[in-house]
Design a protein around this motif. Structure first.
Motif, PDB file in Angstrom:
ATOM      1  N   UNK A   1     -42.556  -2.611  -3.049  1.00 44.28           N
ATOM      2  CA  UNK A   1     -43.745  -1.842  -3.408  1.00 44.28           C
ATOM      3  C   UNK A   1     -43.833  -1.620  -4.919  1.00 44.28           C
ATOM      4  N   UNK A   2     -42.710  -1.304  -5.543  1.00 44.44           N
ATOM      5  CA  UNK A   2     -42.717  -1.118  -6.997  1.00 44.44           C
ATOM      6  C   UNK A   2     -42.958  -2.439  -7.714  1.00 44.44           C
ATOM      7  N   UNK A   3     -42.436  -3.519  -7.162  1.00 46.60           N
ATOM      8  CA  UNK A   3     -42.631  -4.831  -7.784  1.00 46.60           C
ATOM      9  C   UNK A   3     -44.113  -5.205  -7.788  1.00 46.60           C
ATOM     10  N   UNK A   4     -44.795  -4.933  -6.690  1.00 48.06           N
ATOM     11  CA  UNK A   4     -46.231  -5.216  -6.622  1.00 48.06           C
ATOM     12  C   UNK A   4     -46.994  -4.369  -7.637  1.00 48.06           C
ATOM     13  N   UNK A   5     -46.596  -3.089  -7.750  1.00 47.84           N
ATOM     14  CA  UNK A   5     -47.224  -2.221  -8.754  1.00 47.84           C
ATOM     15  C   UNK A   5     -47.003  -2.756 -10.157  1.00 47.84           C
ATOM     16  N   UNK A   6     -45.779  -3.209 -10.430  1.00 50.64           N
ATOM     17  CA  UNK A   6     -45.447  -3.711 -11.759  1.00 50.64           C
ATOM     18  C   UNK A   6     -46.270  -4.944 -12.105  1.00 50.64           C
ATOM     19  N   UNK A   7     -46.430  -5.846 -11.160  1.00 49.64           N
ATOM     20  CA  UNK A   7     -47.219  -7.059 -11.415  1.00 49.64           C
ATOM     21  C   UNK A   7     -48.680  -6.699 -11.642  1.00 49.64           C
ATOM     22  N   UNK A   8     -49.211  -5.798 -10.827  1.00 47.81           N
ATOM     23  CA  UNK A   8     -50.609  -5.398 -11.005  1.00 47.81           C
ATOM     24  C   UNK A   8     -50.806  -4.735 -12.371  1.00 47.81           C
ATOM     25  N   UNK A   9     -49.927  -3.809 -12.727  1.00 47.49           N
ATOM     26  CA  UNK A   9     -50.041  -3.133 -14.015  1.00 47.49           C
ATOM     27  C   UNK A   9     -49.867  -4.120 -15.167  1.00 47.49           C
ATOM     28  N   UNK A  10     -49.012  -5.109 -14.993  1.00 43.34           N
ATOM     29  CA  UNK A  10     -48.820  -6.135 -16.020  1.00 43.34           C
ATOM     30  C   UNK A  10     -50.091  -6.941 -16.220  1.00 43.34           C
ATOM     31  N   UNK A  11     -50.730  -7.329 -15.132  1.00 45.94           N
ATOM     32  CA  UNK A  11     -51.967  -8.099 -15.251  1.00 45.94           C
ATOM     33  C   UNK A  11     -53.072  -7.284 -15.929  1.00 45.94           C
ATOM     34  N   UNK A  12     -53.127  -5.985 -15.641  1.00 49.92           N
ATOM     35  CA  UNK A  12     -54.098  -5.120 -16.312  1.00 49.92           C
ATOM     36  C   UNK A  12     -53.797  -5.059 -17.812  1.00 49.92           C
ATOM     37  N   UNK A  13     -52.515  -4.911 -18.155  1.00 52.77           N
ATOM     38  CA  UNK A  13     -52.132  -4.871 -19.567  1.00 52.77           C
ATOM     39  C   UNK A  13     -52.425  -6.194 -20.271  1.00 52.77           C
ATOM     40  N   UNK A  14     -52.197  -7.294 -19.584  1.00 55.39           N
ATOM     41  CA  UNK A  14     -52.497  -8.604 -20.163  1.00 55.39           C
ATOM     42  C   UNK A  14     -53.994  -8.694 -20.455  1.00 55.39           C
ATOM     43  N   UNK A  15     -54.804  -8.240 -19.506  1.00 46.84           N
ATOM     44  CA  UNK A  15     -56.254  -8.282 -19.697  1.00 46.84           C
ATOM     45  C   UNK A  15     -56.671  -7.443 -20.910  1.00 46.84           C
ATOM     46  N   UNK A  16     -56.084  -6.251 -21.013  1.00 48.41           N
ATOM     47  CA  UNK A  16     -56.461  -5.342 -22.098  1.00 48.41           C
ATOM     48  C   UNK A  16     -55.904  -5.760 -23.455  1.00 48.41           C
ATOM     49  N   UNK A  17     -54.751  -6.409 -23.456  1.00 46.44           N
ATOM     50  CA  UNK A  17     -54.070  -6.705 -24.715  1.00 46.44           C
ATOM     51  C   UNK A  17     -54.012  -8.186 -25.066  1.00 46.44           C
ATOM     52  N   UNK A  18     -54.746  -9.000 -24.370  1.00 49.82           N
ATOM     53  CA  UNK A  18     -54.696 -10.447 -24.614  1.00 49.82           C
ATOM     54  C   UNK A  18     -55.027 -10.787 -26.066  1.00 49.82           C
ATOM     55  N   UNK A  19     -55.864  -9.991 -26.697  1.00 48.77           N
ATOM     56  CA  UNK A  19     -56.220 -10.236 -28.097  1.00 48.77           C
ATOM     57  C   UNK A  19     -55.033 -10.042 -29.045  1.00 48.77           C
ATOM     58  N   UNK A  20     -53.978  -9.361 -28.578  1.00 49.66           N
ATOM     59  CA  UNK A  20     -52.800  -9.105 -29.411  1.00 49.66           C
ATOM     60  C   UNK A  20     -51.806 -10.257 -29.403  1.00 49.66           C
ATOM     61  N   UNK A  21     -51.986 -11.211 -28.503  1.00 49.26           N
ATOM     62  CA  UNK A  21     -51.046 -12.337 -28.445  1.00 49.26           C
ATOM     63  C   UNK A  21     -51.164 -13.167 -29.718  1.00 49.26           C
ATOM     64  N   UNK A  22     -49.998 -13.462 -30.321  1.00 49.31           N
ATOM     65  CA  UNK A  22     -49.933 -14.269 -31.544  1.00 49.31           C
ATOM     66  C   UNK A  22     -49.012 -15.461 -31.272  1.00 49.31           C
ATOM     67  N   UNK A  23     -49.577 -16.673 -31.176  1.00 43.31           N
ATOM     68  CA  UNK A  23     -48.743 -17.841 -30.869  1.00 43.31           C
ATOM     69  C   UNK A  23     -47.688 -18.123 -31.948  1.00 43.31           C
ATOM     70  N   UNK A  24     -47.862 -17.588 -33.131  1.00 44.67           N
ATOM     71  CA  UNK A  24     -46.877 -17.792 -34.192  1.00 44.67           C
ATOM     72  C   UNK A  24     -45.597 -16.999 -33.919  1.00 44.67           C
ATOM     73  N   UNK A  25     -45.672 -15.972 -33.079  1.00 43.26           N
ATOM     74  CA  UNK A  25     -44.515 -15.120 -32.809  1.00 43.26           C
ATOM     75  C   UNK A  25     -43.733 -15.528 -31.563  1.00 43.26           C
ATOM     76  N   UNK A  26     -44.295 -16.424 -30.749  1.00 44.61           N
ATOM     77  CA  UNK A  26     -43.585 -16.848 -29.548  1.00 44.61           C
ATOM     78  C   UNK A  26     -44.533 -17.486 -28.556  1.00 44.61           C
ATOM     79  N   UNK A  27     -43.969 -17.876 -27.423  1.00 47.65           N
ATOM     80  CA  UNK A  27     -44.768 -18.562 -26.407  1.00 47.65           C
ATOM     81  C   UNK A  27     -45.610 -17.558 -25.616  1.00 47.65           C
ATOM     82  N   UNK A  28     -46.693 -18.047 -25.073  1.00 52.62           N
ATOM     83  CA  UNK A  28     -47.574 -17.208 -24.271  1.00 52.62           C
ATOM     84  C   UNK A  28     -46.876 -16.770 -22.985  1.00 52.62           C
ATOM     85  N   UNK A  29     -46.143 -17.680 -22.389  1.00 47.80           N
ATOM     86  CA  UNK A  29     -45.429 -17.347 -21.155  1.00 47.80           C
ATOM     87  C   UNK A  29     -44.372 -16.278 -21.431  1.00 47.80           C
ATOM     88  N   UNK A  30     -43.685 -16.390 -22.544  1.00 41.56           N
ATOM     89  CA  UNK A  30     -42.707 -15.379 -22.928  1.00 41.56           C
ATOM     90  C   UNK A  30     -43.359 -14.031 -23.143  1.00 41.56           C
TER      91      UNK A  30
END
Length: 176
Positions: free
Chosen positions: A42-71
């Motif tokens: 149950x916590x794992x499902x919550x973590x994945x959902x919250x992660x996807x929400x954070x990815x959606x909100x913070x996708x503009x902060x990703x900088x490919x010069x600092x590392x891989x997108x998957x990382x």
């Protein structure tokens, strides 16, 4: 093969289909990582959902010069899992017998064994001494803090911190 960087760029532009594609590409693995770290579905499902929400909100902060997108994606997941573990209201009492370090050893050994025999990561991890390798794998695979690793390895906290820091430096050098 999924181009995580372009999916993140599309997410930053508001493309919901890109988030769905990212979820379809990585959702299963993300759930597996979260389950290993949190040891509760149950916590794992919550973590994945919250992660996807954070990815959606913070996708503009990703900088490919600092590392891989998957990382970047898995770093957000790891941090989300650690936050969930720290929440006091979500703690569940565990019997002392459940803290069997032998189980952790098996998980770490299996993860190491699953790496391809000719992979650079396996070669570099094999070049580390056993305590250092276990400390690094415990941190990244099981989400243990330095203090938890010290307790499980029955080693001083300062030593564990040094092992992880030096080991990551050796890995970085070996992989570059």
């Amino acid at each position: 093969m999924t181009d995580h960087a372009s999916l993140l760029k599309s997410c930053a532009a508001g493309d919901r289909a890109a988030l769905r594609a990212l979820m379809e590409a990585e959702g299963g693995r993300m759930l597996g990582v979260a389950r290993r770290m949190l040891r509760r579905a149950d916590l794992a499902e919550d973590a994945v959902q919250e992660t996807l929400v954070l990815i959606w909100r913070r996708a503009h902060q990703f900088d490919p010069a600092r590392g891989s997108a998957k990382g970047w994606v898995y770093t957000i997941l790891r941090n989300r899992c650690l936050t969930l573990l720290r929440r006091e209201d979500r703690e569940v009492a565990t019997q002392p017998a459940a803290f069997d370090s032998a189980e952790d050893r098996i998980v770490l050994d299996q993860a190491f064994d699953r790496l391809a025999a000719n992979s650079d990561l396996r070669r570099c991890l094999a070049g580390l001494d056993e305590q250092t390798r276990r400390a690094i794998l415990s941190s990244y695979l099981l989400g243990h803090s330095h203090g938890e690793i010290a307790g499980r390895l029955e080693a001083p906290l300062g030593s564990v911190k040094s092992w992880v820091r030096r080991g990551l430096g050796k890995l970085r050098e070996c992989l570059s």
